[in-house]
Design a protein around this motif. Structure first.
Motif, PDB file in Angstrom:
ATOM      1  N   SER A  24      -5.269  -7.210  -2.744  1.00 38.94           N
ATOM      2  CA  SER A  24      -6.564  -6.587  -2.536  1.00 38.94           C
ATOM      3  C   SER A  24      -7.610  -7.572  -3.026  1.00 38.94           C
ATOM      4  N   ILE A 147      -8.379  -3.656  11.138  1.00 40.38           N
ATOM      5  CA  ILE A 147      -8.349  -2.424  10.333  1.00 40.38           C
ATOM      6  C   ILE A 147      -7.453  -2.669   9.129  1.00 40.38           C
ATOM      7  N   HIS A 148      -8.034  -2.640   7.942  1.00 39.33           N
ATOM      8  CA  HIS A 148      -7.215  -3.003   6.798  1.00 39.33           C
ATOM      9  C   HIS A 148      -6.414  -1.841   6.268  1.00 39.33           C
ATOM     10  N   SER A 150      -6.031   0.060   3.664  1.00 40.10           N
ATOM     11  CA  SER A 150      -6.444   1.313   3.044  1.00 40.10           C
ATOM     12  C   SER A 150      -7.249   2.190   4.013  1.00 40.10           C
ATOM     13  N   ARG A 151      -7.485   1.715   5.235  1.00 42.20           N
ATOM     14  CA  ARG A 151      -8.244   2.525   6.194  1.00 42.20           C
ATOM     15  C   ARG A 151      -7.297   3.233   7.153  1.00 42.20           C
ATOM     16  N   ASP A 152      -7.627   4.463   7.477  1.00 42.56           N
ATOM     17  CA  ASP A 152      -6.844   5.240   8.423  1.00 42.56           C
ATOM     18  C   ASP A 152      -7.243   4.815   9.839  1.00 42.56           C
ATOM     19  N   SER A 155      -9.202   7.427  11.941  1.00 50.51           N
ATOM     20  CA  SER A 155     -10.601   7.651  11.553  1.00 50.51           C
ATOM     21  C   SER A 155     -11.486   6.459  11.903  1.00 50.51           C
ATOM     22  N   VAL A 156     -10.963   5.248  11.747  1.00 47.11           N
ATOM     23  CA  VAL A 156     -11.789   4.080  12.082  1.00 47.11           C
ATOM     24  C   VAL A 156     -12.148   4.104  13.566  1.00 47.11           C
ATOM     25  N   ARG A 184       0.834   3.797  12.717  1.00 44.34           N
ATOM     26  CA  ARG A 184      -0.508   3.225  12.887  1.00 44.34           C
ATOM     27  C   ARG A 184      -0.687   2.654  14.293  1.00 44.34           C
TER      28      ARG A 184
END
Ligand SMILES: [Mg+2]
Length: 390
Positions: A24, A147-148, A150-152, A155-156, A184
């Protein structure tokens, strides 16, 4: 001809963290080199990343201080732009500067300074490589949405305006465990236009057995980036033969030796070309040409949190050559809300496009905001040694 050299580190806090499977990141950690010729200054940048190349910021800074600018200057034919570029391109930088990010910082600074001295854009440097006509295509270019971890994904993509979703050509999704990767990918496929491509980046976290087990569920993926621990050549070859999964090498491929080994073991269908890990602008461009000649596809990638010269030099490659399967732009505008460069980093996020920068050189200057976060480690003048800064 080289009047002065400055070596800096830039530590710039990021407004938001970036996560992937093994790391991170919350701040930029770049090495900056500034070179003064008669009347002009050029800026170069390296992004030492332990988890990509094993480099550290301190180690890369020491590598720059071990190189002798006088010896470099002597090998450059300063008479014309073409002679300066040709002699710079012929420098054995990996032998002269130890480590890819240090080499990138020195090389980009020298190229930027030479371009500014002769009032030429960085794109003109690429002619020295005599690229085949088929790779040339100047102008704005599409960039991928990354899209990293920790992102859903749902939702992105659901948050994008319909026009921006329809304009997407490539989505790269950071993944960790294999089951999560399948989920994903499915979330993206359900939402994206049929002609948009999706790639997954596992950052070397899957075992060969896991990768083989889920390959069948990844149908329709453009490629999986670095699925296995770096340089698992035999396992990667076996995975590709057994499953037909397209594989992009990133951490595994930092230069021509890796590319040769990858081709010999049939370990990859694609290569991620990033300037700092490859040792500079020309080294990255050369690696891309070699990969293309071997029939491998190339992504032009970025290191997270490049502060200026690296993304600008990458932008030149992105908008001068059209060989890229996809191009990453990074998110410097979101990570660093106060611009670090003039002109400021910009991406058209409704069309997912970037345009060329106007020269000379990389076309950017550091702002006060960037300078506020840099620390000068050492300076060099032609009378001799590097001097440590107070
Ligand atoms: Mg990667």
């Amino acid at each position: 001809m080289i009047r002065r050299v400055w070596l800096y580190t830039a530590n710039v806090p990021m407004a938001a963290a970036f996560d992937h499977a093994t790391r991170s990141r919350r701040g930029a950690e770049s090495l900056l080199v500034e070179v003064e010729l008669a009347g002009v200054r050029g800026w170069g940048e390296g992004a030492p990343r332990g988890y990509v190349t094993g480099e550290t910021l301190d180690g890369a800074a020491q590598a720059v201080r071990r190189c002798d600018p006088a010896a470099l200057a002597e090998r450059i034919d300063w008479r014309t732009f073409d002679s300066a570029v040709a002699s710079l391109a012929a420098l054995p930088l990996p032998e002269l500067v130890d480590g890819p990010s240090a080499a990138a910082a020195v090389e980009i600074a020298l190229l930027d300074a030479v371009c500014r001295h002769f009032d030429r854009p960085l794109a003109d440097v690429l002619r020295v490589l005599d690229p085949p006509r088929r790779v040339l295509r100047e102008g704005p270019t599409a960039v991928s949405l990354v899209i990293h971890l920790s992102r859903d994904v749902a939702s992105v993509l659901d948050a994008l305006p319909p026009g921006a979703l329809a304009a997407l050509r490539h989505v790269k999704i950071k993944v960790a465990d294999p089951a999560g990767a399948v989920r994903r990918l499915a979330q993206a496929r359900e939402r994206l236009p049929a002609d948009a491509r999706v790639s997954l980046d596992a950052n070397g976290t899957w075992s060969a057995a896991e990768a083989e087990r889920i390959a069948g569920e990844l149908a329709g993926v453009a490629w999986v980036e670095e699925p296995l621990p770096p340089r698992s050549w035999a396992e990667l070859g076996r995975l590709r033969r057994a499953t037909g999964l397209p594989v992009m090498l990133d951490e595994s491929c930092t230069g021509p030796d890796d590319l040769r080994t990858a081709a010999a073991s049939d370990a990859a269908s694609h290569i991620n070309v990033r300037l700092s890990k490859c040792g500079g602008f020309l080294a990255a461009a050369r690696l891309a040409l070699r990969a293309e000649a071997l029939g491998l596809g190339c992504q032009l990638g970025v290191h997270v949190a490049e502060v200026g010269p690296l993304w600008a030099a990458g932008r030149t490659l992105a908008t001068t050559w059209g060989m890229w399967q996809t191009v990453e732009a990074g998110r410097a505008d979101e990570w660093f809300p106060t611009p670090l460069t003039r002109p400021a980093f910009a991406v058209d996020r409704s069309l997912h496009r970037v345009g060329p920068l106007a020269g000379p050189g990389t076309g950017i200057e550091p702002t006060g905001e960037l300078l506020r976060h840099t620390r000068c480690l050492a300076t060099w003048e032609p009378d001799g040694e590097w001097r440590r800064s107070a």
